[in-house]
Design a protein around this motif. Structure first.
Motif, PDB file in Angstrom:
ATOM      1  N   UNK A 204       0.831  -1.005  -0.042  1.00  0.00           N
ATOM      2  CA  UNK A 204      -0.096   0.093   0.081  1.00  0.00           C
ATOM      3  C   UNK A 204       0.707   1.234  -0.119  1.00  0.00           C
ATOM      4  N   UNK A 205       1.881   1.342   0.671  1.00  0.00           N
ATOM      5  CA  UNK A 205       2.938   2.369   0.512  1.00  0.00           C
ATOM      6  C   UNK A 205       3.799   2.255  -0.567  1.00  0.00           C
ATOM      7  N   UNK A 206       3.854   1.334  -1.197  1.00  0.00           N
ATOM      8  CA  UNK A 206       5.066   0.999  -2.240  1.00  0.00           C
ATOM      9  C   UNK A 206       4.630   1.917  -3.536  1.00  0.00           C
ATOM     10  N   UNK A 207       5.639   2.436  -3.897  1.00  0.00           N
ATOM     11  CA  UNK A 207       5.424   3.265  -5.329  1.00  0.00           C
ATOM     12  C   UNK A 207       5.254   2.678  -6.684  1.00  0.00           C
ATOM     13  N   UNK A 208       5.979   1.279  -6.412  1.00  0.00           N
ATOM     14  CA  UNK A 208       6.133   0.457  -8.026  1.00  0.00           C
ATOM     15  C   UNK A 208       4.803   0.242  -8.477  1.00  0.00           C
ATOM     16  N   UNK A 209       4.750   0.497  -9.716  1.00  0.00           N
ATOM     17  CA  UNK A 209       3.630   0.139 -10.523  1.00  0.00           C
ATOM     18  C   UNK A 209       3.265  -1.265 -10.636  1.00  0.00           C
ATOM     19  N   UNK A 210       1.919  -1.804 -10.628  1.00  0.00           N
ATOM     20  CA  UNK A 210       1.668  -3.220 -10.708  1.00  0.00           C
ATOM     21  C   UNK A 210       0.634  -3.311 -11.604  1.00  0.00           C
ATOM     22  N   UNK A 211       0.772  -4.744 -12.391  1.00  0.00           N
ATOM     23  CA  UNK A 211      -0.556  -5.088 -13.250  1.00  0.00           C
ATOM     24  C   UNK A 211      -0.821  -6.594 -12.468  1.00  0.00           C
ATOM     25  N   UNK A 212      -1.442  -7.333 -13.299  1.00  0.00           N
ATOM     26  CA  UNK A 212      -1.672  -8.733 -13.021  1.00  0.00           C
ATOM     27  C   UNK A 212      -0.438  -9.487 -12.739  1.00  0.00           C
ATOM     28  N   UNK A 213      -0.363 -10.436 -11.588  1.00  0.00           N
ATOM     29  CA  UNK A 213       1.002 -10.984 -11.588  1.00  0.00           C
ATOM     30  C   UNK A 213       0.860 -12.386 -11.983  1.00  0.00           C
ATOM     31  N   UNK A 214       1.729 -12.750 -12.931  1.00  0.00           N
ATOM     32  CA  UNK A 214       1.742 -14.077 -13.432  1.00  0.00           C
ATOM     33  C   UNK A 214       3.426 -14.681 -13.434  1.00  0.00           C
ATOM     34  N   UNK A 215       3.367 -15.267 -12.319  1.00  0.00           N
ATOM     35  CA  UNK A 215       5.127 -15.731 -12.304  1.00  0.00           C
ATOM     36  C   UNK A 215       5.381 -17.139 -12.704  1.00  0.00           C
ATOM     37  N   UNK A 216       6.164 -17.173 -13.519  1.00  0.00           N
ATOM     38  CA  UNK A 216       6.731 -18.315 -14.077  1.00  0.00           C
ATOM     39  C   UNK A 216       8.234 -18.805 -13.612  1.00  0.00           C
ATOM     40  N   UNK A 217       8.796 -18.138 -13.032  1.00  0.00           N
ATOM     41  CA  UNK A 217       9.923 -18.397 -12.261  1.00  0.00           C
ATOM     42  C   UNK A 217      10.353 -17.228 -11.203  1.00  0.00           C
ATOM     43  N   UNK A 218      10.982 -17.793 -10.011  1.00  0.00           N
ATOM     44  CA  UNK A 218      11.593 -16.851  -8.911  1.00  0.00           C
ATOM     45  C   UNK A 218      12.871 -16.765  -9.148  1.00  0.00           C
ATOM     46  N   UNK A 219      13.126 -15.366  -8.923  1.00  0.00           N
ATOM     47  CA  UNK A 219      14.635 -14.992  -8.995  1.00  0.00           C
ATOM     48  C   UNK A 219      15.217 -14.461  -7.841  1.00  0.00           C
ATOM     49  N   UNK A 220      16.387 -14.475  -7.851  1.00  0.00           N
ATOM     50  CA  UNK A 220      17.270 -13.703  -6.765  1.00  0.00           C
ATOM     51  C   UNK A 220      17.282 -12.193  -7.246  1.00  0.00           C
TER      52      UNK A 220
END
Ligand code: SF4
Ligand code: SF4
Ligand code: FES
Lengths: 330, 156
Positions: free
Chosen positions: A206-222
């Motif tokens: 809620x406080x984060x300024x990053x833009x976001x859309x629908x999340x579709x994750x196909x891999x997790x990264x470091x």
């Protein structure tokens, strides 16, 4: 002795960062001095436990208690300060939910002692280990006894307020001190007992300024070793960001600085189990319905217990790993 | 305790539209299955908050069975896939805590599969019996509440 209200601060199993955070409020610290008589604060002044024991019950107005309860000394002082204080605040992540010291709840106590006293970093050819009591010509001396697991402050004593963060942000500490001073002057009222103070009621997202859309994750990264979009939601980019389950109050410090939230403000309002909430969230945005592929995607989170309970293990429903529940003798 | 005599406590979460009806069918058809399982009906496996699983395990359950409609047949479209992914993550997290991941099981059962349901319960009860009691440290309740028990002391 002055008739100003009394203030105390104590550290149990913690790193000392909470103390630094309090000193980091700059000139506001003068308000503490102007409005309070500091009676006990081991990091800042010389006072003995017996001085506290001699005080009248309930005579300290405000005690900020940081650190978890790992040994009998921690527990003794927690109970003592509970008795002596009108308002006992669980201050910082360790006292609230165990924090990093709480991760030792994944290991049996014997292993913890061995790691500290006899591993590659500690040359201990004579196998010297601490003993809880020892006879000297001057008399018997004692050192604290470790418990099998670390407990949060409210697993040991009744707590009036909770102030999260590792450490709590200085602007939040300053705001809480302002509030207490206003209460003393009759200009404000204390929040209801049990309230979380110095933080928000929503999530870091809620406080984060990053833009976001629908999340579709196909891999997790470091987070390192690859380009990261500086303005796009980190979770959307496959970086396991814990902002979705974490209480707001830090102004989304880590995502603003380009790192994922690791959850130091603890569970958001209404969350019973922090890790369970994160599991729900992460599971919802993984883009696969195939068990094998889901497994491959989840391999991108090599330490799920650490990912989901880095700060919250001792305060979670499970509280500890199997080996800490087994009472192992050293 | 001898594992032969040990009667595990199992909490089963069932979906209103499929597995709960499968259990119902098993009942009306008088198919027998062990009484170790206590069923809790949800509207859909997608309602399965992992909190429920951890709560069950810390309040005395030795195993948890999550059931739902077969893939592609969830009445709320995709929710059983979410349950599948949560199930994977719950197992991985339990493993990190040193708990056997097989204490949590996922079963798809349609409303017609009363026999499959009873067989799954039977085999799960035996699997948990073989694993033995979980005995989660006597720690129950909400993670943020005070515990009254006296701490065990271990000399370091
Ligand atoms: S998941 Fe992380 S990066 Fe994304 S909006 Fe939330 S806090 Fe920001
Ligand atoms: S972004 Fe997360 S980890 Fe960073 S300070 Fe805020 S709550 Fe803590
Ligand atoms: S309706 Fe049965 S699993 Fe969703």
């Amino acid at each position: 002795m002055s008739d100003k209200p009394k203030f105390a601060m104590y550290w149990a199993a913690s790193c000392g960062g909470c103390e630094i955070a309090v000193l980091n409020i700059h000139e506001k610290i003068l308000d503490v001095d102007a409005n309070f008589d500091v009676v006990f604060w081991p990091v800042a002044m010389d006072a003995k436990y017996k001085d506290v024991e001699a005080m009248e019950d309930g005579s300290i107005l405000l005690t900020l208690f940081n650190g978890g309860i790992r040994n009998d000394e921690n527990e003794h002082i927690a109970k003592l300060l509970r008795r002596k204080s009108k308002l006992l605040v669980a201050f910082g992540s360790c006292a609230n939910e165990g924090c990093i010291p709480g991760l030792a709840n994944l290991s049996p106590v014997g292993e913890i002692v061995t790691t500290a006293f006899n591993t590659v970093s500690t040359d201990n050819p004579n196998q010297i280990y601490p003993r809880t009591s020892f006879d000297t010509p001057e008399g018997e001396i004692h050192i604290p006894t470790l418990y099998p697991r670390l407990k949060t402050l409210d697993q040991v004593v009744d707590v009036d307020y909770y102030m999260p963060g590792c450490p709590p942000e200085s602007h939040q500490i300053a705001a809480v001190i302002d509030l207490v001073v206003q209460v003393l002057q009759g200009k404000a009222q204390l929040p209801p007992k049990g309230a979380v103070i110095g933080a928000g009621t929503s999530t870091v997202c809620d406080e984060c300024k990053r833009t976001r859309h629908v999340k579709t994750i196909t891999s997790f990264k470091r987070i390192f070793g690859q380009p990261i979009d500086p303005s796009l939601c980190l979770l959307e980019q496959g970086i396991p960001c814990n902002g979705i389950a974490t209480r707001d109050g830090c102004n989304a410090r880590c995502p603003s600085a380009g790192a994922q939230c690791i959850g130091c403000y603890g569970p958001a309002e209404g969350v019973v189990d922090y890790g369970a909430r994160l599991i729900t969230g992460f599971a919802s945005v993984i883009e696969s319905n195939d068990p094998d592929q889901i497994d491959r995607i989840l391999d991108g989170i090599p330490d799920p217990t650490g990912q989901f309970y880095r700060f919250n293990l001792a305060g979670s429903l499970m509280k500890a790993g199997v080996s800490a529940w087994k009472k192992e003798k050293v | 305790m001898n594992n032969e005599q040990f009667e595990p406590t199992i909490i089963g979460f069932t979906c209103n539209w499929c597995s709960y009806r499968a259990a119902d069918l098993a009942g009306t058809a008088r198919m027998k299955y062990p009484p170790n399982i206590r069923l809790i009906r949800l509207m859909c496996s997608g309602r399965l908050d992992p909190t429920f699983v951890f709560k069950a395990l810390t309040n005395g359950a030795d195993g948890v069975m999550i059931t739902g409609c077969h893939p592609g047949e969830c009445h709320y479209l995709e929710q059983n896939y979410k349950a599948l992914r949560r199930f994977h993550l719950i197992r991985r997290t339990l493993q990190g805590l040193g708990v056997e991941p097989n204490r949590v099981k996922l079963v798809w059962a349609s409303a017609a599969e009363g026999a499959k349901f009873t067989n799954e319960v039977k085999s799960f009860v035996e699997e948990i019996r073989a694993l033995g009691p979980l005995n989660w440290g006597g720690a129950g309740g909400n993670g943020h509440r005070v515990e009254t028990q006296i701490p065990e002391e271990v000399p370091a």
